[in-house]
Design a protein around this motif. Structure first.
Motif, PDB file in Angstrom:
ATOM      1  N   LEU A  65      21.048  30.162 -40.063  1.00 47.12           N
ATOM      2  CA  LEU A  65      20.114  31.144 -40.622  1.00 47.12           C
ATOM      3  C   LEU A  65      19.340  30.544 -41.790  1.00 47.12           C
ATOM      4  N   SER A  66      20.023  29.816 -42.673  1.00 43.54           N
ATOM      5  CA  SER A  66      19.323  29.317 -43.858  1.00 43.54           C
ATOM      6  C   SER A  66      18.333  28.221 -43.483  1.00 43.54           C
ATOM      7  N   ARG A  67      18.629  27.458 -42.439  1.00 45.86           N
ATOM      8  CA  ARG A  67      17.724  26.370 -42.031  1.00 45.86           C
ATOM      9  C   ARG A  67      16.729  26.831 -40.975  1.00 45.86           C
ATOM     10  N   CYS A  68      16.689  28.150 -40.709  1.00 47.36           N
ATOM     11  CA  CYS A  68      15.676  28.716 -39.815  1.00 47.36           C
ATOM     12  C   CYS A  68      15.832  28.296 -38.354  1.00 47.36           C
ATOM     13  N   ILE A 104      16.521  33.377 -36.509  1.00 50.14           N
ATOM     14  CA  ILE A 104      16.099  34.417 -37.449  1.00 50.14           C
ATOM     15  C   ILE A 104      16.412  35.750 -36.777  1.00 50.14           C
ATOM     16  N   SER A 122      15.408  38.990 -35.489  1.00 51.31           N
ATOM     17  CA  SER A 122      14.061  39.492 -35.200  1.00 51.31           C
ATOM     18  C   SER A 122      13.723  40.694 -36.072  1.00 51.31           C
ATOM     19  N   PHE A 123      12.486  40.727 -36.538  1.00 47.64           N
ATOM     20  CA  PHE A 123      11.976  41.866 -37.305  1.00 47.64           C
ATOM     21  C   PHE A 123      12.853  42.152 -38.522  1.00 47.64           C
ATOM     22  N   PHE A 129      16.907  38.127 -31.365  1.00 43.92           N
ATOM     23  CA  PHE A 129      16.833  36.980 -32.264  1.00 43.92           C
ATOM     24  C   PHE A 129      15.553  36.205 -32.018  1.00 43.92           C
ATOM     25  N   ASP A 130      14.997  35.652 -33.091  1.00 38.32           N
ATOM     26  CA  ASP A 130      13.876  34.728 -32.951  1.00 38.32           C
ATOM     27  C   ASP A 130      14.381  33.312 -33.185  1.00 38.32           C
ATOM     28  N   TYR A 131      13.730  32.370 -32.577  1.00 40.71           N
ATOM     29  CA  TYR A 131      14.007  30.968 -32.869  1.00 40.71           C
ATOM     30  C   TYR A 131      13.005  30.476 -33.901  1.00 40.71           C
ATOM     31  N   GLY A 132      13.506  29.972 -35.022  1.00 38.36           N
ATOM     32  CA  GLY A 132      12.639  29.352 -36.010  1.00 38.36           C
ATOM     33  C   GLY A 132      12.329  27.920 -35.607  1.00 38.36           C
ATOM     34  N   PRO A 133      11.569  27.182 -36.445  1.00 37.97           N
ATOM     35  CA  PRO A 133      11.062  25.872 -35.998  1.00 37.97           C
ATOM     36  C   PRO A 133      12.111  24.918 -35.403  1.00 37.97           C
ATOM     37  N   PRO A 134      13.240  24.614 -36.076  1.00 36.31           N
ATOM     38  CA  PRO A 134      14.137  23.648 -35.419  1.00 36.31           C
ATOM     39  C   PRO A 134      14.797  24.221 -34.168  1.00 36.31           C
ATOM     40  N   CYS A 172      13.530  26.440 -32.144  1.00 37.71           N
ATOM     41  CA  CYS A 172      12.493  26.488 -31.114  1.00 37.71           C
ATOM     42  C   CYS A 172      12.284  25.102 -30.504  1.00 37.71           C
TER      43      CYS A 172
END
Lengths: 714, 714
Positions: B91-94, B97, B99-100, B110-115, B117
């Motif tokens: 969570l802290s390293r994205c 995430i 969602s919403f 859940f969303d996938y953050g940059p790494p 994704c």
């Protein structure tokens, strides 16, 4: 495009002005004749002149249209036939499939079959490379199922609507503006009295601006009926285009399928800003499905209910929209169609350097100009003809509820000019909406270039005196002092300066505490401020992947003309760029013999090992026919294994568009083709590097012009 | 895994058998005592023996458990702490995430953050390469929005349900089976009388089989309450897990978001078969979002409401499930957990060669065995520890409504063994359902190896005689003759042979026509039949991409132990395979000086040009700290530009897991890293090719064991 369009345009504009002036003269004379202040002969003379001027204007307009040229010359009949021929190929070759066809299909839903799916994947993966990787964007993948509060905040629940009418008998639904547009265009196709024509043209121009009421009035006035049935239709009413659903088992959490991927980025802005080390500018990107419950989808895959979007949200300090890499795109030349050109007399785009467009203020800032440049290079790399692509600025009334400026990348296809990419300045609209609705901070800290010094009033409670006097009430007093308005603080200071003490109640309300001078320091001070919190602006390039794909298919499809071929022998070709081609290479054994097949199978394995999608054609037909078959499905390269291969381990590599051939060693082939596909080398370079091979095809073929409508498939 | 499990297992099974026999003795004696045919002393003696035998069985079971060992030894406390530490990093390293989140989030989204994704995209693109490209599958992309008839035919509208109970006070919903399971497990954790314990264990084992009624009975019996509130709960009732929506503006076309991608392939079967030249076998594949409105999703991203599936439908002649490439996977060894092992006394998987499993009939056919092998190599390539992965066969009652056999690829993680891939034999279920519902052919033509000769009755109307006699009724007569049953045809033949004429009415009904012998030929003939139409069977490997990803994250996350490091200096590492790592390479200037930075920037550009996601770390901290920072986010390679670089254009390339370093020329670096990432070379090979470099890290570090739960991040 060598004609001096500016000069031709100026002539049209001048002629328009002269005609307008004479129009005013005529109107004035009419009034004068009525008032007995001018003769009828004078009026007639003026009218004759006006007619002459208008005829002159028409001639100049036509000259301009011809100078600009372009695909619009093609007749609508040819366009229709071209589209039908392409459509047949796309369906029969499984590029596209009507979704759920065995159940009769659903309007606005399409599946991608194997070659379509491969092309789409190639376009998407190049998009990620061109934008996400090369521009170091933060890619995210957010949920498509979205709870209602998010889309209420973004304005979609209230405003993401189209006006709809119903057939009063069958209940069939239609888009109100489309019905009116069809009706008006049909009327314009017939001879009309001038005033009537201008009136209709005016309604057409304002179509996007019409509210429910005026739309209803116009529909009634022009007597629109339901298409096909001819039945009466209802008054127009707004229909929300989002698919609604319910999240969770209780049934009380309303949700929608996202109508755009953008919101999934906006709601994650605080996390992404943090990921980026709290620094602006940065861009986030998302590629995924969006859903719009279109009222009556037509136009094949150009308007569908489920589609892939690729969206970039570039968050930027609105006061610093310069871009460090702008110089890299400044020399690109493309057709720009500004708002001014659209509302002017001559409605034509202009071929310009991006650097010039920025210098002339046609483009507002480097960031939007840079993205236009990057979109242009992306589109040409995937196979869009640059001569049939333009960037058109939205007119004021066209813009979505969130945008303050927008340039569409439009591509000409058989349906006309289609928006494939929108590059919108959404300003701070979305972040502000979400900040307000969620009560969360959606701001970024911007450091000033050099600190600013600002004067402010400081109120500093001196706790040791307050504590001593008020004991357990000290906190209340301190808080009251700290939250005073500036006016009250100055009043308190004046009272303390004059009397040495004052009642707090008079300045803050609340309890009745007697304050002495030593308990608080109130002074004007100059403070150093090194930056501020701002809500970033957003520049959004937004791609409709399916539209890019379809327009590319149109631009790549043509009939190869052989000099003395009969009509039935004409061969269709897809000139896919190697980058997007669904199959990269085909391998042929010259003859159906096991020693050839064995070499081919081994070669196929090593090509596939190199990540290249490969086909093998072992049918016994002639090489020429097998080449034609791979051209038909757009394979850019073909390898033929022949007698010499068995001797020297080389094979013929043939390029589809030039039909030229070189001789390459088997172990070099995978690397050569891979470099061609990844655009690390060109066919010209390969031709220089390897010996050329006499054409087995007789050299009679030549490539057709890009998307030439006179060429049709059988 | 070196212990002779078979021997230990046999001992357990023998002991079980003896104990079971004695149990029967005791029951018989009890009856005998009641009937006065045995003494109480005899019974007591028998009971004492039974107790002894059971104690012996327990000892043997424990010995076996220890011999098998594995991750299950780790205590649940360690698992929980490990998971919490990982979750914090994710969570802290994205990586992930909620969602919403700014709106409070939505359970199961859940969303996938940059790494995250980037990792997901890498897994997906390798999936396409490993399966679609290398196995020459037909990839499709079908609509997620699905009209109701499709999902009615597939059985999802009726049967895709879970049983739900409601909190009678708050209305909160819970999965009935989960509540009962939690309650029973809690009971088992306490001392219990033996009979009671066995009763509970029995209910737990049959949990998936229970219908609404028995589930209700058990919930009442064990007094399940709503968790957290402790309120009374409702009776269980089925809840359909599909998200419902409405397609089109009329509101009368019901639709759902697809609960699996498979149906989008099945409905396109006729088109795909045609695309494949009407030949079997072939496989179609699809990667995309599926949606399930879970009742109360928990377990992070392992059970979510929107997720990415990657499904393969391999269509095959059910009588020929051999696979031409099976030999390529026959030597792979993996843990297989057959139905027999699960229901036997010793519930443990066995490490086996796939070839042996097939020979022993544990796997039914080559096709299912081949896919198990391909799934195994896929999973290890993306970073799943092969020692914590097993293939478990479904028990009869576990299988979905469409499956007739199923092997799950289960991966051990802190939640236990999680199903990540299911390899199901769906037989012809789906194609038959859709054929029936859509009235379309969903069959393929299978040519026999050699033609068969079958006898059949031929009825051939002779049109010239029929036409002459019946004129306008000829058609009716012909049709009646052609559609006669075999019995009637033989009756007619007999009548004609006997009388020379007959009334058609007697044999076909309809009009009263008199038929003569010359009008029809009725004969038994032997016909050559070269093949038949069949409904293909389907083998379906189905991947939950998010589950594969999460389990991989658990297997790759560990704390690097330095020999004399303090607790707070321990460093966490993600040992991502280069293939899936979100960032492939980091570039460091040794010092913060412009001449170093310039070289680094140029190198970064050429790495990015090679398609490698690249970071540059220009902070002034020590190289050791910067290495630790890249280890923490799982970057497999790091390049350091130092003083020597400026002289000889070489730089240090460091590998994350071994922390060893080589010296490589700047112009070779992009190619070397690209080949490492694409698995065209290994680090060992690179070490042989390039000179090694003394470690700047002091060589004090060593890699931790895979997913060792004793290692925790701070």
């Amino acid at each position: 495009m060598g004609v001096d369009l500016d000069q031709v345009e100026k002539e049209v504009l001048d002629a328009q002005e002269v005609a307008d002036d004479q129009g005013n003269n005529v109107r004035a004379l009419k009034a004068a004749v009525k008032a007995g202040e001018a003769t009828k002969a004078q009026l007639n003379e003026a009218i004759a002149l006006l007619k002459k001027l208008k005829a002159d204007l028409d001639v100049k307009r036509k000259a301009f249209d011809e100078a600009v040229g372009g695909g619009s010359k093609a007749s609508s009949v040819n366009k229709e036939a071209f589209r039908q021929a392409l459509q047949n190929v796309l369906l029969s070759r499984c590029f596209l499939i009507n979704s759920f066809a065995i159940y009769g299909g659903v309007a606005g839903l399409f599946d991608y079959g194997p070659p379509g799916c491969a092309i789409k994947a190639n376009i998407q993966s190049y998009w990620k490379r061109h934008f996400v990787l090369e521009e170091n964007m933060l890619e995210v993948e957010a949920s498509a199922v979205t709870p209602e509060p998010v889309l209420k905040a973004s304005g979609h629940v209230e405003r993401f609507t189209d006006f709809m009418v119903k057939d009063k008998v069958t209940g069939e639904c239609h888009r109100a503006d489309h019905l009116l547009e069809d009706k008006l265009k049909a009327l314009l196709a017939n001879p009309l009295e001038g005033g009537k024509r201008r009136e209709i043209e005016d309604v057409l121009a304002r179509l996007d601006e019409l509210g429910a009421e005026e739309l209803g009035t116009q529909i009634a006035k022009y007597e629109c009926k339901a298409p096909e049935t001819g039945n009466e239709i209802s008054d127009p009413y707004p229909f929300n285009l989002m698919f609604a659903t319910s999240i969770g088992p209780r049934g009380d959490t309303k949700g929608y399928l996202r109508p755009e991927t953008a919101q999934g980025i906006f709601v994650n802005f605080p996390r992404l800003l943090n990921y980026n080390g709290m620094k602006l500018p940065f861009a986030a990107a998302q590629l995924g499905q969006s859903f719009r419950n279109e009222i009556s989808p037509k136009q094949g895959i150009l308007r569908v209910r489920e589609f892939t979007q690729a969206e970039i949200e570039h968050f930027v300090d609105p006061d610093h929209k310069d871009h460090p890499k702008f110089a890299k795109v400044a020399d690109l030349e493309m057709l720009l169609f500004s708002r001014e050109k659209q509302v002017g007399a001559v409605k034509k785009p202009v071929l310009m350097r991006l650097g010039d467009a920025l210098a002339q203020g046609i483009l507002e800032n480097e960031t939007i100009a840079y993205f236009i440049g990057r979109v242009f290079t992306f589109m040409t790399a995937v196979g869009i003809d640059p001569n049939r692509m333009r960037f058109r600025q939205h007119l004021q009334h066209e813009m979505a509820h969130y945008a303050c400026d927008c340039w569409d990348c439009e591509v000409e296809c058989s349906y006309g000019w289609m928006e494939c990419v929108g590059i919108a300045d959404r300003s701070a609209f979305d972040l502000k909406c979400h900040a307000e609705a969620s009560k969360k901070e959606m701001t970024a800290w911007i450091a000033y270039d050099k600190p600013k010094f600002v004067e402010e009033l400081v109120v500093e409670p001196i706790s040791k005196f307050i504590g001593k006097t008020f004991k357990k009430d000290a906190k209340t007093v301190t808080s009251a002092l700290k939250t005073m308005t500036e006016e009250n603080a100055l009043g308190l200071k004046a009272a303390l300066d004059a009397e040495g003490e004052a009642s707090l109640k008079a300045f803050c309300g609340g309890g009745d505490f007697k304050i002495t001078k030593e308990m608080v320091r109130i002074e004007r001070e100059t403070k150093k401020v090194s930056g501020k919190f701002i809500t970033p602006g957003v520049i959004e390039p937004s791609f409709g992947i399916g539209r890019v794909l379809y327009c590319m298919l149109e631009h790549c499809y043509y009939v190869r003309q052989e000099e003395d071929a009969k009509e039935e022998d004409k061969k269709t070709v897809f000139r896919f760029t190697p980058l997007v081609a669904p199959t990269k290479v085909t391998v042929f054994p010259l003859l159906q013999r096991e020693e050839f097949n064995a070499v081919c199978r081994k070669l196929c394995d090593s090509l596939i090992d190199s990540g290249l999608s490969t086909l093998m054609d072992v049918t016994g037909t002639t090489i020429g026919k097998r080449y034609a078959r791979t051209d038909e499905i757009g394979v850019p390269f073909a390898v033929t294994v022949d007698h010499d291969t068995l001797q020297d381990n080389t094979a013929t590599l043939r390029e589809r568009d030039t039909t030229s051939q070189v001789r390459v060693g088997l172990e070099d082939l995978p690397g050569v083709v891979r470099d061609l596909v990844n655009m690390r080398t060109t066919w010209e370079e390969v031709q220089r590097r390897f010996p050329s091979q006499g054409g087995a095809e007789g050299g009679k073929e030549k490539g057709g012009a890009a998307g030439d409508y006179s060429l049709r498939c059988p």
